[in-house]
Each structure stands twice: as C-alpha cells, then as structure tokens.
Design a protein around this motif. Structure first.
Motif, short mmCIF file in Angstrom:
data_model
loop_
_atom_site.label_atom_id
_atom_site.label_comp_id
_atom_site.label_asym_id
_atom_site.label_seq_id
_atom_site.Cartn_x
_atom_site.Cartn_y
_atom_site.Cartn_z
N THR A 105 0.95 -1.33 0.21
CA THR A 105 0.03 0.07 -0.07
C THR A 105 0.94 1.21 0.05
OG1 THR A 105 -1.60 -1.33 1.14
CG2 THR A 105 -1.85 1.29 1.19
N VAL B 283 -4.91 6.08 -2.15
CA VAL B 283 -4.13 4.98 -1.65
C VAL B 283 -4.08 4.21 -2.53
CG1 VAL B 283 -4.67 2.98 -0.16
CG2 VAL B 283 -5.17 5.28 0.77
N GLU C 15 -2.59 0.52 -4.30
CA GLU C 15 -2.43 -0.91 -3.95
C GLU C 15 -1.76 -1.87 -5.17
OE1 GLU C 15 -6.01 -2.63 -2.25
OE2 GLU C 15 -5.53 -1.13 -0.56
#
Length: 136
Positions: free
Chosen positions: A66, A124, A126
């Motif tokens: 992440t 965010v 990922e």
C-alpha cells in the motif's frame, strides 16, 4: 538474505525518485516516514504484507503493498495525477532486487478521498508483487 518486501521497498523508492514525471509533480519527496512539516504534495510507502507461497524447489511469495499520495491542492486533480504517475512507473516494472527476484508487480486499485482534516486529498494505491528467492 534480506526480506523480499524490504528489498522491494528500496527498489520502489529508487524508481520513483528517478522517474521524471514523478519528479515534476513532487520533486524527490518520496518517503517511508515523512519528516515533520513535510512540504505537500508528497508520496509515502505504506503497509506491506508478505504471504509465503513456496513450491517444490522454489521459495517465494506475494507482497501486498500500500502506498499513499498526499496533496493540499484544492480538489482531487493533483493527488490523482501523482497516483497515476506512480502506477505508470511501477505497474509491471522490471526492478532488480539485491538478493531476491521480482517476478512481477501489478497495480490492483487506487482509492482517492478527502482526509478528515478537510484540507488534504489522499490517494491509496495498492499493488501486489510476486517474488522468489534464487536457488542456493
């Protein structure tokens, strides 16, 4: 032999700091832990999880990563540009690790939202990476 996720973190930081598009957006502000009073916008390496997945004669696994992009510009455009640049730089990137072997790194998803302070836009990002240790 170092952990694959630690080696991958180093390779990611080096790649992002060397990327011209990222540099145009945030300079060299790619951090593991941002310093107090860090200048916006910036990028941070976040959480990682290593799931071991050995097979016959192969030691390896998946690393779930992440990462975060941060901006104080009005709206989401700046933080989305930073996140997109990171994805373009890292998705399927050929990176060499010191003692482990990176098989692949792939973007999974990006989420953007406003932080509770009402000022900071946050993305965010990922990824999942597959690694293996070379045979002894």
């Amino acid at each position: 032999m170092a952990s694959p996720d630690l080696e991958l973190q180093g390779a990611i930081i080096a790649r992002l700091k060397a990327d011209a598009t990222i540099a145009a957006l945030i300079g060299s502000r790619v951090y593991d832990q941002p310093p107090d009073g860090a200048t916006f916008p910036y990028f941070t390496i976040g959480e990682a999880q290593f799931l071991r997945d050995d097979a016959t004669c192969v030691t390896g696994g998946q690393i779930y990563l992440t990462m975060h992009a941060w901006s104080r510009a009005v709206g989401f455009p700046e933080v989305k540009r930073i996140a997109d640049a990171a994805v373009e730089s890292l998705h399927l990137a050929p990176m060499t690790l010191p003692t482990n072997h990176l098989i692949s790194i792939m973007h999974r998803q990006t989420r953007t939202f406003r932080d509770p302070d009402g000022l900071t836009s946050h993305a965010v990002i990922e990824f999942v990476a597959n690694t293996e240790k070379p045979a002894a």
